[in-house]
Design a protein around this motif. Structure first.
Motif, PDB file in Angstrom:
ATOM      1  N   LYS A  47      62.204 -43.008  17.148  1.00  0.00           N
ATOM      2  CA  LYS A  47      62.690 -43.475  15.844  1.00  0.00           C
ATOM      3  C   LYS A  47      62.455 -44.976  15.694  1.00  0.00           C
ATOM      4  O   LYS A  47      61.989 -45.451  14.650  1.00  0.00           O
ATOM      5  CB  LYS A  47      64.171 -43.146  15.717  1.00  0.00           C
ATOM      6  N   ARG A  48      62.779 -45.731  16.729  1.00  0.00           N
ATOM      7  CA  ARG A  48      62.586 -47.181  16.677  1.00  0.00           C
ATOM      8  C   ARG A  48      61.106 -47.541  16.606  1.00  0.00           C
ATOM      9  O   ARG A  48      60.717 -48.465  15.893  1.00  0.00           O
ATOM     10  CB  ARG A  48      63.242 -47.834  17.889  1.00  0.00           C
ATOM     11  N   LYS A  49      60.297 -46.827  17.356  1.00  0.00           N
ATOM     12  CA  LYS A  49      58.856 -47.104  17.362  1.00  0.00           C
ATOM     13  C   LYS A  49      58.235 -46.814  15.996  1.00  0.00           C
ATOM     14  O   LYS A  49      57.363 -47.571  15.518  1.00  0.00           O
ATOM     15  CB  LYS A  49      58.182 -46.252  18.438  1.00  0.00           C
ATOM     16  N   LEU A  50      58.662 -45.729  15.367  1.00  0.00           N
ATOM     17  CA  LEU A  50      58.070 -45.310  14.092  1.00  0.00           C
ATOM     18  C   LEU A  50      58.772 -45.925  12.883  1.00  0.00           C
ATOM     19  O   LEU A  50      58.304 -45.769  11.760  1.00  0.00           O
ATOM     20  CB  LEU A  50      58.118 -43.786  13.976  1.00  0.00           C
ATOM     21  N   CYS A  51      59.886 -46.602  13.116  1.00  0.00           N
ATOM     22  CA  CYS A  51      60.698 -47.142  12.012  1.00  0.00           C
ATOM     23  C   CYS A  51      61.169 -46.023  11.087  1.00  0.00           C
ATOM     24  O   CYS A  51      61.120 -46.158   9.855  1.00  0.00           O
ATOM     25  CB  CYS A  51      59.924 -48.198  11.223  1.00  0.00           C
ATOM     26  N   TRP A  52      61.615 -44.936  11.673  1.00  0.00           N
ATOM     27  CA  TRP A  52      62.149 -43.812  10.908  1.00  0.00           C
ATOM     28  C   TRP A  52      63.675 -43.922  10.851  1.00  0.00           C
ATOM     29  O   TRP A  52      64.269 -44.831  11.420  1.00  0.00           O
ATOM     30  CB  TRP A  52      61.730 -42.489  11.555  1.00  0.00           C
ATOM     31  N   SER A  53      64.281 -42.977  10.145  1.00  0.00           N
ATOM     32  CA  SER A  53      65.731 -42.956  10.007  1.00  0.00           C
ATOM     33  C   SER A  53      66.340 -41.929  10.958  1.00  0.00           C
ATOM     34  O   SER A  53      65.635 -41.077  11.516  1.00  0.00           O
ATOM     35  CB  SER A  53      66.120 -42.601   8.571  1.00  0.00           C
ATOM     36  N   THR A  54      67.654 -41.993  11.108  1.00  0.00           N
ATOM     37  CA  THR A  54      68.346 -40.995  11.921  1.00  0.00           C
ATOM     38  C   THR A  54      68.149 -39.601  11.348  1.00  0.00           C
ATOM     39  O   THR A  54      67.932 -38.634  12.086  1.00  0.00           O
ATOM     40  CB  THR A  54      69.853 -41.321  12.003  1.00  0.00           C
ATOM     41  N   LYS A  55      68.208 -39.482  10.043  1.00  0.00           N
ATOM     42  CA  LYS A  55      68.022 -38.167   9.431  1.00  0.00           C
ATOM     43  C   LYS A  55      66.645 -37.600   9.754  1.00  0.00           C
ATOM     44  O   LYS A  55      66.483 -36.392   9.941  1.00  0.00           O
ATOM     45  CB  LYS A  55      68.217 -38.237   7.924  1.00  0.00           C
ATOM     46  N   ASP A  56      65.649 -38.453   9.847  1.00  0.00           N
ATOM     47  CA  ASP A  56      64.284 -37.996  10.126  1.00  0.00           C
ATOM     48  C   ASP A  56      64.180 -37.273  11.467  1.00  0.00           C
ATOM     49  O   ASP A  56      63.327 -36.391  11.629  1.00  0.00           O
ATOM     50  CB  ASP A  56      63.307 -39.179  10.131  1.00  0.00           C
ATOM     51  N   ILE A  57      65.019 -37.649  12.437  1.00  0.00           N
ATOM     52  CA  ILE A  57      64.862 -37.078  13.785  1.00  0.00           C
ATOM     53  C   ILE A  57      65.912 -36.022  14.114  1.00  0.00           C
ATOM     54  O   ILE A  57      65.970 -35.545  15.249  1.00  0.00           O
ATOM     55  CB  ILE A  57      64.878 -38.181  14.860  1.00  0.00           C
ATOM     56  N   LEU A  58      66.742 -35.639  13.139  1.00  0.00           N
ATOM     57  CA  LEU A  58      67.690 -34.547  13.369  1.00  0.00           C
ATOM     58  C   LEU A  58      66.946 -33.231  13.557  1.00  0.00           C
ATOM     59  O   LEU A  58      65.826 -33.062  13.062  1.00  0.00           O
ATOM     60  CB  LEU A  58      68.657 -34.440  12.195  1.00  0.00           C
ATOM     61  N   TYR A  59      67.557 -32.276  14.239  1.00  0.00           N
ATOM     62  CA  TYR A  59      66.889 -31.004  14.485  1.00  0.00           C
ATOM     63  C   TYR A  59      67.912 -29.918  14.775  1.00  0.00           C
ATOM     64  O   TYR A  59      69.071 -30.187  15.097  1.00  0.00           O
ATOM     65  CB  TYR A  59      65.927 -31.126  15.670  1.00  0.00           C
ATOM     66  N   VAL A  60      67.453 -28.688  14.651  1.00  0.00           N
ATOM     67  CA  VAL A  60      68.168 -27.521  15.140  1.00  0.00           C
ATOM     68  C   VAL A  60      67.208 -26.833  16.111  1.00  0.00           C
ATOM     69  O   VAL A  60      66.060 -26.583  15.754  1.00  0.00           O
ATOM     70  CB  VAL A  60      68.551 -26.551  13.993  1.00  0.00           C
ATOM     71  N   PRO A  61      67.616 -26.552  17.358  1.00  0.00           N
ATOM     72  CA  PRO A  61      66.693 -25.962  18.341  1.00  0.00           C
ATOM     73  C   PRO A  61      66.026 -24.689  17.823  1.00  0.00           C
ATOM     74  O   PRO A  61      66.687 -23.808  17.268  1.00  0.00           O
ATOM     75  CB  PRO A  61      67.597 -25.667  19.542  1.00  0.00           C
ATOM     76  N   LEU A  62      64.710 -24.615  18.003  1.00  0.00           N
ATOM     77  CA  LEU A  62      63.917 -23.469  17.552  1.00  0.00           C
ATOM     78  C   LEU A  62      63.146 -22.872  18.717  1.00  0.00           C
ATOM     79  O   LEU A  62      62.760 -23.573  19.648  1.00  0.00           O
ATOM     80  CB  LEU A  62      62.932 -23.894  16.453  1.00  0.00           C
ATOM     81  N   ASN A  63      62.902 -21.568  18.666  1.00  0.00           N
ATOM     82  CA  ASN A  63      62.068 -20.859  19.645  1.00  0.00           C
ATOM     83  C   ASN A  63      62.586 -20.996  21.069  1.00  0.00           C
ATOM     84  O   ASN A  63      61.812 -20.952  22.030  1.00  0.00           O
ATOM     85  CB  ASN A  63      60.611 -21.370  19.571  1.00  0.00           C
ATOM     86  N   ALA A  64      63.902 -21.198  21.213  1.00  0.00           N
ATOM     87  CA  ALA A  64      64.482 -21.292  22.556  1.00  0.00           C
ATOM     88  C   ALA A  64      64.484 -19.908  23.213  1.00  0.00           C
ATOM     89  O   ALA A  64      64.730 -18.899  22.558  1.00  0.00           O
ATOM     90  CB  ALA A  64      65.900 -21.843  22.482  1.00  0.00           C
ATOM     91  N   LEU A  65      64.222 -19.888  24.509  1.00  0.00           N
ATOM     92  CA  LEU A  65      64.133 -18.622  25.238  1.00  0.00           C
ATOM     93  C   LEU A  65      65.500 -17.946  25.288  1.00  0.00           C
ATOM     94  O   LEU A  65      66.485 -18.544  25.715  1.00  0.00           O
ATOM     95  CB  LEU A  65      63.625 -18.877  26.657  1.00  0.00           C
ATOM     96  N   LYS A  66      65.540 -16.695  24.840  1.00  0.00           N
ATOM     97  CA  LYS A  66      66.798 -15.951  24.827  1.00  0.00           C
ATOM     98  C   LYS A  66      66.876 -14.904  25.931  1.00  0.00           C
ATOM     99  O   LYS A  66      67.931 -14.345  26.183  1.00  0.00           O
ATOM    100  CB  LYS A  66      66.983 -15.283  23.461  1.00  0.00           C
TER     101      LYS A  66
END
Length: 437
Positions: free
Chosen positions: A295-314
């Motif tokens: 985020k700091r390197k790209l000058c993005w926002s906190t919202k930009d890097i939020l996520y919900v885990p996807l394709n996690a092994l079940k």
């Protein structure tokens, strides 16, 4: 990329006005709450007690110091309109950030079974929000249509072309890295981001996901299933089973040829070169720290890097590795271990040189991330079509909101999203040809 729908009809104009009023009301109440000294993030556990979005009146549900808003409107109208209003408010450009110009040209190497589907979604959302051009596969059908190259590097022949005088901004699909090929297509100022994962954890995940463990069991029915991997690691060469996804797969994705897997000198020199190419290397075991650095390197926002885990092994892991197994795995997958150890050390060195403010921002991000993830899962599973969560101002970010539309994008599966983006890209390219004529 261009998304959205027409808002020009009288019916939709009326809806838009109503939504503007609703959103303005939410923001006014939010501002009022800030003046009262509410500075922390709400307790997400209280979400379970919030009213349904089907209530007759617009409702603001207080949860301590942040809150969720429910507005009684049609999902498509609200989702599209709030997204448009939000984008025009330019909330993502926080005045708090002591940063330069936001980077929009980014290449993310989607490494197999390294949490990369989750991280890929971050880049796709960013591209959608900012109408950026994504490097996309040409086809939107077939088993591996979402690959830019299966076991191959980047090629213009396999990607959707762009209208004249435009350039690509974001690359984040599966493809084998090759410095020359990537730089022939991406802009000169592209920031290269990669990801690595602990090789033991990576091996276990890939062994299950790509049926390596199942195939071993079929070949050795006389060996107890919990011991079959241990037996394999004693002499991998004698089994005759496909090891494509479990043998130094991370290094392969980063462009190291199979014939060099046991060439220590080549591996070490190549990894040093990767350090020059990739200014950001995420480490899955340190994902919050990695994302804040990115985020700091790209000058993005906190919202930009939020996520919900996807394709996690079940699937449940049906085998374990003892100390002897891990030592043998280190020999067989020595290239992956060298790659991982190098970039973990690099990450720790960079974190150590930053200072306390970084640790505090990581804790802030973890808190926001946890609560937004829970909010999104609740919103999508309970079909709260008009819910909004507001995150308070912090030392690193202005206050911002996450809507049900944001949640839907965070939780959308890769292939449906990819199919839509590819089809939209082709429509836009074909339209440009018609316009040129």
């Amino acid at each position: 990329m261009h998304i959205g729908s027409s808002l020009g009809s009288p019916h939709l104009k009326k809806k838009r006005v109503l939504v503007c009023i609703a959103v303005s009301t939410l923001l006014l109440i939010w501002t009022h709450r800030q003046t009262l000294g509410y500075d922390n993030i709400y307790n997400i556990d209280s979400i379970a007690h919030t009213p349904s979005s089907s209530t007759e009146d617009s409702t603001i549900v207080s949860n301590g110091t942040a809150f969720i808003g429910y507005v009684n409107m049609n999902q498509n109208d609200l989702g599209t309109t709030i997204s448009t209003i939000y984008r025009h408010r330019n909330i993502t450009n926080s005045s708090i950030h002591k940063c330069g110009i936001r980077k929009i040209n980014v290449s993310f190497l989607k490494v197999h079974k390294a949490g990369s589907t989750t991280v890929m979604n971050i880049f796709l959302r960013f591209a959608i929000q900012h109408n950026l051009n994504i490097v996309l596969p040409r086809n939107s059908k077939g088993n591996l249509f979402n690959y830019l190259g299966f076991g191959k590097t980047l090629s213009k022949k396999r990607i959707v072309p762009l209208p004249t005088n435009e350039s690509y901004n974001i690359l984040c699909n599966h493809v084998v890295y090759n410095k020359t090929a990537f730089r022939s297509i991406l802009p000169d100022d592209t920031v290269y981001v990669g990801i690595v994962r602990d090789p033991v954890s990576h091996f276990k995940s890939a062994a299950l996901y790509y049926a390596f463990f199942r195939n071993l069991r079929k070949l050795a029915t006389e060996i107890p299933s919990e011991n079959v991997v241990s037996e394999f690691l004693k002499d991998p060469s004698k089994w005759g089973v496909m090891t494509h996804f479990v043998h130094n797969r991370m290094c392969y994705d980063f462009g190291i040829p199979k014939q060099e897997f046991n060439n220590d000198t080549f591996i070490e020199e190549y990894i040093n070169d990767l350090s020059q190419d990739y200014s950001v290397m995420l480490v899955l075991e340190y994902l919050p720290e990695s994302l804040v650095l990115m985020k700091r390197k790209l000058c993005w926002s906190t919202k930009d890097i939020l996520y919900v885990p996807l394709n996690a092994l079940k699937k449940q892991l049906n085998f374990e590795l003892n100390n002897d197994d891990i030592e043998r795995l280190k020999q067989w997958n020595s290239a992956d271990f060298k790659l991982y150890e190098h970039f973990v050390c690099q990450l720790k060195d960079r974190i150590g040189s930053i200072g306390d403010d970084f640790d505090q921002e990581v804790e802030y991000f973890k808190s926001v991330q946890k609560q937004v993830q829970t909010f999104c899962k609740d919103t999508i599973s309970n079909k709260r079509n008009t819910s909004v969560i507001f995150i308070p101002k912090s030392n690193w970010e202005d206050k911002f909101m996450v809507t049900n539309t944001d949640c839907a994008l965070m939780m959308e599966l890769e292939k449906p999203m990819m199919k839509r983006l590819i089809e939209n890209a082709w429509s836009r390219y074909n339209a440009s040809l018609t316009h040129e004529r």
